[in-house]
Motif scaffolding. Structure first.
Motif, short mmCIF file in Angstrom:
data_model
loop_
_atom_site.label_atom_id
_atom_site.label_comp_id
_atom_site.label_asym_id
_atom_site.label_seq_id
_atom_site.Cartn_x
_atom_site.Cartn_y
_atom_site.Cartn_z
N PRO A 1 0.39 -1.25 -0.08
CA PRO A 1 0.44 0.15 -0.16
C PRO A 1 1.12 1.15 0.09
O PRO A 1 1.96 1.39 0.28
CB PRO A 1 -0.65 0.08 0.97
N ILE A 2 -0.05 2.41 -0.39
CA ILE A 2 0.84 3.56 -0.34
C ILE A 2 -0.12 4.43 0.03
O ILE A 2 -1.24 4.05 0.24
CB ILE A 2 1.24 4.56 -1.88
N ASP B 1 0.02 8.23 -11.60
CA ASP B 1 1.26 8.14 -12.30
C ASP B 1 2.51 8.25 -10.96
O ASP B 1 3.93 7.86 -10.81
CB ASP B 1 1.91 9.32 -12.83
N VAL B 2 2.48 9.20 -9.68
CA VAL B 2 2.80 9.34 -8.65
C VAL B 2 3.03 8.09 -7.37
O VAL B 2 3.87 7.49 -7.23
CB VAL B 2 2.43 10.31 -7.23
N TYR B 3 1.45 7.74 -8.05
CA TYR B 3 1.21 5.87 -6.88
C TYR B 3 2.03 4.82 -7.75
O TYR B 3 3.02 3.96 -6.80
CB TYR B 3 0.13 5.90 -6.94
N TRP B 4 2.29 4.88 -8.99
CA TRP B 4 3.28 3.93 -9.38
C TRP B 4 4.44 4.84 -8.99
O TRP B 4 5.29 2.87 -9.33
CB TRP B 4 2.98 4.09 -11.62
N GLN B 5 5.66 5.14 -9.39
CA GLN B 5 6.53 5.49 -8.77
C GLN B 5 6.65 5.35 -7.55
O GLN B 5 7.45 4.52 -7.70
CB GLN B 5 7.21 7.33 -8.68
N LEU B 6 6.21 5.78 -6.49
CA LEU B 6 6.00 5.66 -4.99
C LEU B 6 6.64 3.92 -4.84
O LEU B 6 6.79 3.12 -4.49
CB LEU B 6 5.19 6.09 -3.70
N SER B 7 5.71 2.82 -6.05
CA SER B 7 5.47 1.49 -5.44
C SER B 7 6.47 0.87 -6.99
O SER B 7 5.72 -0.36 -6.55
CB SER B 7 3.48 1.15 -5.58
N GLN B 8 6.86 1.95 -6.54
CA GLN B 8 8.10 1.09 -8.37
C GLN B 8 7.24 -0.38 -8.81
O GLN B 8 7.60 -0.64 -9.57
CB GLN B 8 8.87 0.11 -7.12
N GLN B 9 6.91 0.49 -9.38
CA GLN B 9 5.71 -0.14 -10.38
C GLN B 9 6.39 0.41 -12.04
O GLN B 9 5.72 0.04 -12.80
CB GLN B 9 4.39 -0.14 -10.47
N ILE B 10 6.47 1.03 -12.40
CA ILE B 10 7.42 2.86 -13.80
C ILE B 10 7.26 1.48 -14.54
O ILE B 10 6.43 1.63 -15.69
CB ILE B 10 7.95 3.68 -13.14
N ALA C 1 9.18 1.13 -18.92
CA ALA C 1 10.68 2.02 -18.60
C ALA C 1 10.93 1.91 -18.05
O ALA C 1 10.69 3.11 -17.03
CB ALA C 1 10.01 3.34 -18.98
N PRO C 2 11.70 0.50 -17.68
CA PRO C 2 12.35 1.02 -15.80
C PRO C 2 13.23 2.28 -15.68
O PRO C 2 13.22 2.09 -14.21
CB PRO C 2 13.24 -0.53 -16.35
N GLY C 3 13.73 2.73 -16.64
CA GLY C 3 15.18 3.56 -16.94
C GLY C 3 13.92 4.82 -16.13
O GLY C 3 14.66 5.56 -15.70
N ARG C 4 13.11 4.74 -16.47
CA ARG C 4 12.50 5.87 -15.84
C ARG C 4 11.56 5.84 -14.38
O ARG C 4 10.99 6.82 -13.20
CB ARG C 4 11.02 6.44 -16.85
N GLN C 5 12.11 4.67 -13.66
CA GLN C 5 11.45 4.58 -12.72
C GLN C 5 12.77 5.72 -11.37
O GLN C 5 14.22 5.10 -11.71
CB GLN C 5 11.47 3.39 -11.39
N LYS D 1 10.52 8.76 -1.64
CA LYS D 1 10.11 8.04 -0.33
C LYS D 1 8.12 9.45 -0.05
O LYS D 1 7.22 8.42 0.34
CB LYS D 1 10.53 8.98 0.60
N ARG D 2 8.56 10.19 -0.70
CA ARG D 2 7.15 10.93 -0.80
C ARG D 2 6.72 11.78 -1.92
O ARG D 2 7.63 12.24 -2.72
CB ARG D 2 7.28 12.22 0.48
N GLY D 3 5.65 11.94 -2.68
CA GLY D 3 5.34 13.14 -3.91
C GLY D 3 4.31 13.77 -3.52
O GLY D 3 2.51 13.19 -2.54
N LEU D 4 4.35 14.48 -4.53
CA LEU D 4 3.36 15.56 -4.05
C LEU D 4 2.36 15.56 -5.90
O LEU D 4 2.88 15.73 -6.06
CB LEU D 4 3.33 17.13 -3.56
N ILE D 5 0.87 15.79 -5.28
CA ILE D 5 0.25 16.33 -6.24
C ILE D 5 -0.55 17.81 -5.77
O ILE D 5 -1.46 17.50 -5.23
CB ILE D 5 -0.78 14.70 -7.29
N GLN D 6 -0.41 18.13 -7.06
CA GLN D 6 -1.19 19.21 -7.10
C GLN D 6 -2.56 19.44 -8.40
O GLN D 6 -2.26 19.17 -9.27
CB GLN D 6 -0.33 20.45 -7.16
#
Lengths: 229, 430
Positions: free
Chosen positions: B242-243, B385-394, B400-404, B409-414
């Motif tokens: 979970p994130i 997109d932020v959730y996928w980054q935080l859960s290492q799913q990019i 495109a594993p190179g974009r992970q 640890k922490r992301g912000l979405i506005q």
């Protein structure tokens, strides 16, 4: 004893052409005027595309709104008489154009405002040059739009500017405000012209060159679409 | 107060046209969540305190009111509690916030959040009109200004007051578009292909409303996105990774940007921001936000920081997704959300801070100008997109594993709507 309101009385009316509306509403009644069937690849991601077929109906829909300007109707009545009106809070003095019937200063507890006549002068608070405007205004592109603070008000009224080189418009420019000779009763009746020599913002040589090319492209499009101007 | 987890997230890609119906695009995104969460049973929602929260912006774009009722039964969720959230461009972020607050309150154990938009049915001028009537139709829209024009006046004033340049705007556009080139949900990639662009390409794109050019403006898109949120107990049953949504906030400003310079509601609210007003510029009664900044972002961000216990956002947040219908919003937004001092947003652009390998990567998805802007789905997709980054799913989701990002640890979405009339911020943590 509560009183029943008197029925509405028409004080003045400019009627719209009912024939025009009758035709439009009949045509704009959702029945398709045509259709197309297309093939297109689609899927939830670009890694999952598959061929698909879609039918697209050309479905018209028409509207005419009978819109009340409410308790600030007086502003628009003013335009019909060539006058610029605003409202002022008798408690805190905040002056509004666009007018508000109630003051928005929290201290004033939604105090009812009073009407005042405003001078037809103001200052550009900010501006833009529209290379794409509404279809009805497209023949006037490039169009200068300005947020104008009318003298003595605490607000900005957006309006179009005339008689100004788009390259020269600047923030803090003093403007004269005009009302169209044949007002229709909306904000497009109001426009500004420079009241002093405009200075333009600071631009680098490259920015100026690009700006002029943008203006030329815009004017060229207008000439092609609407003939010489 | 219950903790709020993201169990899964998905996007049905942004493009225009897609010609696929809203309910079909939403179904694609929910199907992806069902694939990711084998234990999830939508049929048990009604018995297990589940609910749905829907997000779409416009009833006018397809002349369909209550579209969410069509979506809801299409997903097989009849009888399940649900409603739609709507607040212009802020609709999707507000839907996420609303769902998170539902879970925090203990009212629901899990909430499906789905958002979508279709923006290809009308002629482009009518699409612009449908967007513009989110502005005041008596006092803003009828003055002859499009929405592009209003945002352009905001940026022209920033250029005057704080010295943002045309190059700063173009640099933001370049960042967004090049960031989207590995994103298989991106409209820019679908339409343009995978070649990089430069500042010169932005300058070559047509002027829309000075200072904004085509590549600095959001696209109109069709697409859908979904999130499954749950309380901790439920989340642990459904996923091992979970994130957490640890901070939410939302704020507002006037409908009409012209009402902002002398607004008593703002005066004195953020004195430190008022003090940054340059001496050589005539001082409005309420120098913050004026037309230069977005006060609603600040209210939203400060609320979310308080929620998440964040004191120094620049250091404590690893990466950011800003809702940027126009490039200048990124510059102003960085200031308003306290990533830098007021007036210094442009410096963050110039120093490369927000580049993918910079200190604070921003807009990794490509955001609104490149991933796309299917309004009701936009911020939900940015949360995904932020959730996928935080859960290492990019690597898995984008291929495109190179974009992970390495161990974020922490992301912000506005997100926001109107000319900053309403804004929302969410903070996600591992």
């Amino acid at each position: 004893m509560p009183k029943q309101p008197e029925p509405e009385k028409i004080v003045k009316e400019v009627e719209y052409d009912k024939k025009w509306w009758d035709e439009w509403v009949r045509k704009g009644g959702w029945r398709p005027e045509g259709y197309k069937i297309i093939e297109l690849e689609d899927g939830p991601s670009l890694n999952e595309l598959t061929p698909q077929k879609f039918m697209i109906a050309h479905r018209p829909h028409a509207n005419m709104f009978h819109h009340s300007y409410g308790k600030v109707s007086k502003f628009f009545e003013g335009l019909l008489e060539g006058r610029l009106l605003g409202t002022k809070c008798p408690k805190c003095g905040l002056t509004y154009c666009p007018p508000r019937a109630h003051c928005f200063n929290p201290k004033c507890r939604l105090q009812e405002t009073e009407w005042i006549e405003l001078p037809k002068r103001g200052t550009v608070h900010s501006y833009t040059i529209m290379a794409i405007a509404w279809p009805a205004l497209a023949h006037m592109q490039p169009l200068v739009g300005a947020m104008v603070r009318i003298e003595g008000t605490n607000t900005c009224l957006p309006m179009l500017m005339k008689d100004i080189d788009p390259e020269k418009v600047n923030i803090d420019l003093k403007v004269n405000i005009h009302i169209a000779e044949k007002p229709k009763g909306d904000l497009l009746d109001v426009y500004g012209t420079p009241a002093e020599e405009p200075r333009g913002p600071k631009r680098t040589e490259e920015e100026l060159k690009r700006f002029r090319a943008d203006m030329e492209l815009t004017r060229e499009w207008v000439r092609r679409k609407f003939g010489s101007k | 107060m219950k903790k709020v987890a993201i169990v899964a997230g998905s996007i049905s890609r942004f493009d225009n046209p897609r010609h696929t119906l809203q309910e079909e695009m939403v179904a694609e995104s929910v199907k992806a969540i069902l694939d990711d969460v084998p234990n999830l049973d939508l049929g048990s929602f009604i018995k297990n305190d589940g609910a749905a929260c829907y997000s779409y912006f416009s009833d006018i774009l397809e002349q369909q009111q209550c579209m969410h009722w069509i979506i809801h039964d299409y997903l097989g969720l009849s009888a399940v509690p649900a409603y739609r959230v709507e607040s212009g461009g802020a609709t999707p972020i507000d839907a996420v916030i609303n769902a998170a607050l539902w879970i925090r309150s203990g009212k629901f154990k899990m909430v499906l959040v789905s958002g979508w938009e279709k923006m290809n049915e009308l002629h482009i001028q009518k699409i612009n009109e449908a967007i513009a009537i989110a502005g005041d139709t008596d006092w803003d829209f009828v003055s002859g200004f499009t929405y592009n024009a209003f945002y352009a006046t905001l940026e022209a004033r920033r250029m005057h007051v704080f010295g943002d340049t045309e190059e700063d705007l173009a640099e933001v556009a370049v960042l967004n578009h090049n960031n989207a080139l590995d994103n298989p949900y991106s409209q820019w990639l679908a339409r343009h292909g995978s070649s990089k662009i430069s500042v010169e390409d932005v300058y070559k794109s047509r002027l829309i409303s000075y200072p904004y050019r085509l590549l600095e403006c959001a696209m109109t898109s069709e697409g859908a996105s979904s999130l499954l949120l749950a309380d901790e107990e439920t989340a642990r049953k459904l996923t091992d990774t979970p994130i957490w949504i640890t901070g939410v906030g939302f704020g507002t400003d006037t409908m009409r940007p012209g009402d902002r310079p002398d607004n008593p509601a703002w005066k004195g609210l953020f004195p430190e921001e008022e003090n940054t007003w340059p001496d050589n510029i005539p001082r409005p009664m309420s120098p913050y936000p004026d037309l230069v900044n977005f006060g609603s972002f600040k209210v939203a961000a400060r609320m979310a920081y308080k929620d998440a216990g964040i004191k120094d956002p620049r250091r404590e947040i690893d990466f950011v997704e800003i809702f940027d219908p126009y490039a200048g919003v990124v510059i102003a937004g960085l200031e308003d959300m306290d990533f830098c001092k007021r007036g210094e947003g442009k410096t963050m652009i110039r120093e490369g801070v927000i580049e993918p390998h910079g200190e604070l990567p921003c807009q990794l998805s490509g955001a609104l100008t490149a991933q796309g802007h299917a309004v009701g789905a936009t911020s939900i997709a940015q949360v995904v997109d932020v959730y996928w980054q935080l859960s290492q799913q990019i690597g898995k989701k984008w291929g495109a594993p190179g974009r992970q990002l390495s161990n974020p640890k922490r992301g912000l979405i506005q997100g926001h709507g109107g000319t900053g009339c309403q804004a929302g911020v969410t903070i996600l943590e591992v």
